[in-house]
Design a protein around this motif. Sequence first.
Motif, short mmCIF file in Angstrom:
data_model
loop_
_atom_site.label_atom_id
_atom_site.label_comp_id
_atom_site.label_asym_id
_atom_site.label_seq_id
_atom_site.Cartn_x
_atom_site.Cartn_y
_atom_site.Cartn_z
N ILE A 152 0.88 -1.16 0.00
CA ILE A 152 0.00 0.00 0.00
C ILE A 152 0.92 1.21 0.00
O ILE A 152 1.85 1.28 0.81
N GLU A 153 0.67 2.17 -0.89
CA GLU A 153 1.58 3.31 -0.99
C GLU A 153 0.81 4.61 -0.89
O GLU A 153 0.00 4.95 -1.77
N ASN A 154 1.03 5.33 0.21
CA ASN A 154 0.46 6.67 0.41
C ASN A 154 -1.04 6.74 0.14
O ASN A 154 -1.52 7.61 -0.57
N ARG A 155 -1.77 5.80 0.72
CA ARG A 155 -3.22 5.75 0.51
C ARG A 155 -3.92 6.37 1.71
O ARG A 155 -3.55 6.11 2.87
N THR A 164 -6.40 -3.55 4.82
CA THR A 164 -5.95 -4.91 4.52
C THR A 164 -4.55 -4.84 3.96
O THR A 164 -4.34 -4.49 2.79
N VAL A 165 -3.56 -5.20 4.77
CA VAL A 165 -2.17 -5.06 4.36
C VAL A 165 -1.66 -6.30 3.63
O VAL A 165 -0.63 -6.24 2.94
N ALA A 166 -2.35 -7.42 3.78
CA ALA A 166 -2.04 -8.63 3.00
C ALA A 166 -3.35 -9.26 2.58
O ALA A 166 -4.26 -9.42 3.40
N ASN A 167 -3.44 -9.63 1.31
CA ASN A 167 -4.68 -10.17 0.76
C ASN A 167 -4.34 -11.31 -0.19
O ASN A 167 -4.02 -11.09 -1.35
N ILE A 168 -4.38 -12.54 0.32
CA ILE A 168 -4.06 -13.74 -0.45
C ILE A 168 -5.34 -14.55 -0.55
O ILE A 168 -5.81 -15.10 0.45
N THR A 169 -5.94 -14.64 -1.73
CA THR A 169 -7.29 -15.21 -1.83
C THR A 169 -7.33 -16.72 -1.71
O THR A 169 -8.34 -17.27 -1.27
N THR A 170 -6.26 -17.42 -2.11
CA THR A 170 -6.24 -18.89 -2.04
C THR A 170 -4.85 -19.37 -1.64
O THR A 170 -3.88 -18.61 -1.66
N GLY A 171 -4.77 -20.65 -1.32
CA GLY A 171 -3.47 -21.28 -1.10
C GLY A 171 -3.02 -21.25 0.35
O GLY A 171 -3.72 -20.79 1.25
N LEU A 180 4.97 -0.88 8.52
CA LEU A 180 3.87 0.07 8.49
C LEU A 180 4.42 1.48 8.66
O LEU A 180 5.25 1.73 9.54
N ALA A 181 3.97 2.41 7.82
CA ALA A 181 4.29 3.83 7.96
C ALA A 181 3.00 4.62 7.87
O ALA A 181 2.22 4.45 6.93
N THR A 299 1.34 3.76 4.28
CA THR A 299 2.18 2.97 3.40
C THR A 299 2.50 1.67 4.14
O THR A 299 2.81 1.70 5.34
N SER A 300 2.41 0.56 3.44
CA SER A 300 2.60 -0.73 4.09
C SER A 300 3.26 -1.72 3.14
O SER A 300 2.95 -1.73 1.94
N TYR A 301 4.16 -2.53 3.69
CA TYR A 301 4.71 -3.68 2.98
C TYR A 301 4.37 -4.94 3.78
O TYR A 301 4.49 -4.94 5.02
#
Length: 307
Positions: A152-155, A164-171, A180-181, A299-301
Amino acid sequence: MHIEILLLACVLTTTAQKLRTFSVALSSSPIYPNETEILNHTLSADSSFGVLTHFWVTGEPALDFATFSYYIDGETQPSIVFIPSMLVGAGFNDQAAPWGTKWMGKGANERGWFNNFRVPFQKSIRVTGKLASSETQSFTLPINARLVLQKIENRLYEALDFVTVANITTGQGFLLSHTLAVSSASINFIEGCYHAYTEYDQPFPGEGISTGTEDYFDSAFTFDAGQFHFEISGFTHFKNQEGTFELSAYRMHDMDPIFFTNGFRFVWRNGDLLDDRGVKCILESGGHPAGSPAKSIVTSYAWVYVW
């Protein structure tokens, strides 16, 4: 980490000379690096003996190296301690399946270990589980694993928005690291809690990972000890300038990976809510804001291994 487990046992009731079955069946039950109690059963006065007859377990990958202990008849040290794969005769964590005998086997591609050794007891039986002291020392990435960076960048987010900083739909996979900033007109964004949804459709609140932002990054009370750089966490930047608060921090999960089995969401909140008792992190709506959270620029990684 969570497991699915089933234990079956039977008891002879002396007065009626009848056998009675009891069990514990746990779904999405937590297991920790500290010993976790799964079953604790004491025979009634009219019972002469009991027998544990069936053990079955499945769950996340770190389960393969978890230890399970049986405390029989009040033992202070367990007389039986095992890891699931060796319990069924499979060394080197061999995941080959399906196979089985009347005594033991494996019915799923990943985990699903079962064993029918009869474990007699005269007074009581207590069963516990415990993760390996460091999951990642035992866990080897599958050969098809890949590392994903979600950003996420400057939202801009409104107060009390879920981010939602991580969004993995399957697996399957696990969260390795998160940074986090945040920039905001109110420091109360720091009241926001983290939630891990270790199955994608898991309902709110999922798994509570912190009771506030600074808690997640291994500090407390609004980072009152100041900035730091630890091996697994860090508070790397703070500025309060003309009513704008800036903060950044990182958290590594190599020592405590957050595993998921059917998709994954990792969610932070821009501020949070209190219920009428003053308890935080458990309300999706309603309640009372903790302080006066404001709009925030985020901003988030999130670094996630998936397979």
